[in-house]
Design an enzyme around this catalytic site. Structure first.
Site, PDB file in Angstrom:
ATOM      1  CG  HIS A  86      -0.348   0.125   2.538  1.00 45.60           C
ATOM      2  ND1 HIS A  86      -0.120   1.338   3.171  1.00 45.60           N
ATOM      3  CD2 HIS A  86       0.086  -0.819   3.411  1.00 45.60           C
ATOM      4  CE1 HIS A  86       0.419   1.129   4.354  1.00 45.60           C
ATOM      5  NE2 HIS A  86       0.566  -0.172   4.533  1.00 45.60           N
ATOM      6  CG  ASP A  88      -2.979   4.106   2.518  1.00 49.58           C
ATOM      7  OD1 ASP A  88      -2.409   3.050   2.167  1.00 49.58           O
ATOM      8  OD2 ASP A  88      -3.909   4.125   3.349  1.00 49.58           O
ATOM      9  CD  GLU A 153      -2.772  -1.293   5.880  1.00 47.79           C
ATOM     10  OE1 GLU A 153      -2.914  -2.183   6.738  1.00 47.79           O
ATOM     11  OE2 GLU A 153      -2.284  -0.161   6.131  1.00 47.79           O
ATOM     12  CG  ASP A 180       1.773  -3.547   5.408  1.00 47.06           C
ATOM     13  OD1 ASP A 180       2.579  -2.682   5.806  1.00 47.06           O
ATOM     14  OD2 ASP A 180       0.549  -3.454   5.574  1.00 47.06           O
ATOM     15  CG  HIS A 213     -29.314  14.873  44.533  1.00 44.65           C
ATOM     16  ND1 HIS A 213     -28.948  14.145  45.656  1.00 44.65           N
ATOM     17  CD2 HIS A 213     -28.978  16.175  44.803  1.00 44.65           C
ATOM     18  CE1 HIS A 213     -28.429  14.946  46.552  1.00 44.65           C
ATOM     19  NE2 HIS A 213     -28.433  16.200  46.061  1.00 44.65           N
ATOM     20  CB  THR A 315     -23.117  13.686  44.904  1.00 47.74           C
ATOM     21  OG1 THR A 315     -23.842  14.909  45.049  1.00 47.74           O
ATOM     22  CG2 THR A 315     -21.868  13.728  45.786  1.00 47.74           C
ATOM     23  CB  SER A 399      -6.247  -7.653  12.905  1.00 45.70           C
ATOM     24  OG  SER A 399      -6.521  -8.289  14.134  1.00 45.70           O
ATOM     25  CG  HIS A 427       0.188   2.634  12.727  1.00 42.19           C
ATOM     26  ND1 HIS A 427      -1.098   2.135  12.741  1.00 42.19           N
ATOM     27  CD2 HIS A 427       0.742   2.187  11.574  1.00 42.19           C
ATOM     28  CE1 HIS A 427      -1.309   1.406  11.652  1.00 42.19           C
ATOM     29  NE2 HIS A 427      -0.199   1.426  10.941  1.00 42.19           N
TER      30      HIS A 427
END
Length: 458
Positions: A86, A88, A153, A180, A213, A315, A399, A427
């Site tokens: 890929h 991208d 991808e 990849d 409340h 609360t 994955s 990434h």
């Protein structure tokens, strides 16, 4: 092969600079502002393939971003290899954590630093340069090669399946190679033979129509945050086993040989654990750490929210609570079935006084390679020739849904022949590519083409 390998050695620096030029294009597929850049990125690759005089080079449009197709079909009687990659790339945020600008690739410490250098432009360029090496030295390729390099991808390959159906006749091949993935470690040639699948859902627990409340209503109505916490606590037992009924019914167990092969790998658990910052490992009992992250299914709460989140105190009985849950799947678990089982279980174990809604997000099917096919021994030899040491079979805990898409669409064995490193920041900020690996990767691809030429074409 000697002249081809020598030519690769001589072109080493040029290949690096060519990759630098391609990686300057900010092809972020998830950002509409970069739509034109993704198109320019595809055209850059297509231009290089035209320079190599491929018999066909086409930029295939999709509903999203374009893919590049090329073919070199001048080896009659020889097998055909389909190479997938890929073009991208991921977004670059947070930008302030980059040591050098993400789209101005820098060379330092034997590495190239920049977005897309390893995921996946560097790995695509490996095959382009291996093709060029044969054309410059032998004047022809030893096999037929087709390339499909998609541009989506990093956004889930949303249009890949439709693209492969539309162009099914163009993509016919004897074998598929996907570059990849990462190697097991530096200098260890590795073929990935298994990928886990994915199921992702969101569970919403609702109680009162609005926050209440806690003094006026606490103890009289169910608290959605408390209810959700109890539900999540019932997803596992104390030994890490998933308690969803039917969750393990279709799991393919590791064989004794597979467990022995995993155990033989040079895995340093202490070093691996140190990277995480966790005080100890944990997971399903009865399995090693590598077995758990490669070949066992998981169920994890990825995020949880509900109630007051600001400074100070408030609360209330919250009106709702939410959790995001993912499962990593192994053969033969199907994401749709696991989503149904988990949804049913969450609904069943919800305490009285709340309503449960499950929202499905996305998923992908697991992949397990047919390692008894002769092409895997061929690939092991090719990788070993380039790196000078035996090739190992590994799996990947993550994955990559498109691998199963390609394998199912073509019906062919899929070689996951990657050249990244486990800590390459693919990434994240400061993504990097080991330049020695890049060079040896080109040699590995060349050896693969040569070795495949000895197999019969189907």
């Amino acid at each position: 092969m000697e002249s081809t390998v020598s030519w690769i050695d001589r072109g080493r620096e040029r290949f690096v600079q060519e990759l630098v030029a391609w990686c300057k294009i900010p092809a972020i597929s998830s950002d509409p502002a970069h739509k034109a850049d993704v198109v320019a990125n595809a055209e850059h690759l297509a231009a290089e393939l035209r320079r190599l005089k491929a018999d066909r080079v086409e930029v295939w449009p999709t509903k999203g971003h374009p893919a590049v197709f090329a073919s070199f079909m001048h080896a009659p009687g020889k097998p055909t290899l389909l190479v997938y990659g890929h073009h991208d790339v991921q977004p670059v945020d947070p930008l302030n954590e980059w040591i050098s600008p993400p789209f101005e690739p820098a060379i330092r410490d034997g590495r190239m630093w920049g977005r897309g250098v390893v995921d996946d432009k560097g790995q695509v360029w490996i095959h382009v340069k291996a093709i060029e090496a044969f054309l410059e030295t032998a004047k022809k390729l030893p096999i037929n090669i087709k390339l499909i390099v998609e541009g989506e991808e990093e956004v889930g390959s949303e249009n890949l399946e439709e693209l492969m159906k539309t162009h099914a006749a163009d993509l016919v091949a004897d074998f598929v190679c996907v570059s990849d993935t990462a190697m097991f470690g530096r200098g260890i040639p590795s073929l990935c033979v298994g990928l886990r699948g994915l199921m992702y859902l969101e569970v919403v627990v609702e109680g009162p129509k609005s926050d209440l409340h806690s003094g006026s209503f606490g103890g009289g109505v169910a608290n959605p945050v408390n209810a959700l916490a109890r539900m999540i606590a019932r997803l596992h037992d104390d030994q890490g086993k998933v308690l969803v009924p039917g969750f393990y019914d279709k799991v393919v167990e590791l064989t004794a040989a597979e467990r022995a092969e995993i155990a033989s790998l040079p895995f340093d658990e202490k070093e691996w654990l140190a990277q995480t910052g966790c005080p100890a490992t944990f997971g399903e009992s009865g399995f090693s750490t590598l077995e758990r992250v490669w070949a066992r299914p998981t169920l994890d709460c990825n995020g949880i929210a509900g109630g007051f989140q600001g400074e100070g105190s408030k609360t209330i009985i919250p009106a709702r609570a939410m959790a995001k849950i993912s499962c990593r799947l192994v053969p033969h678990q199907e994401p749709e079935e696991i989503e149904r089982l988990v949804s049913q279980y969450l609904t069943k174990i919800a305490p009285p006084g709340v309503n449960v809604k499950v929202i499905r997000h996305h998923g992908g099917r697991p992949y397990l390679a047919p390692t008894d096919h002769p092409v895997f021994e061929v690939a092991k030899r090719a990788f070993a020739k380039a790196f000078g040491r035996p090739t190992v079979f590994i799996r990947e805990g993550g994955s990559i849904p498109f691998v199963r898409t390609i394998a199912d669409a073509t019906g062919k064995p899929c070689l996951l022949m990657g050249f990244g490193q486990p800590d390459e920041n693919a990434h994240a900020p400061n993504e990097w590519l080991d330049l020695e690996n890049f060079h040896l990767g080109i040699k590995s691809a060349a050896y693969l083409y040569d070795e495949l030429s000895r197999l019969p074409a189907k």
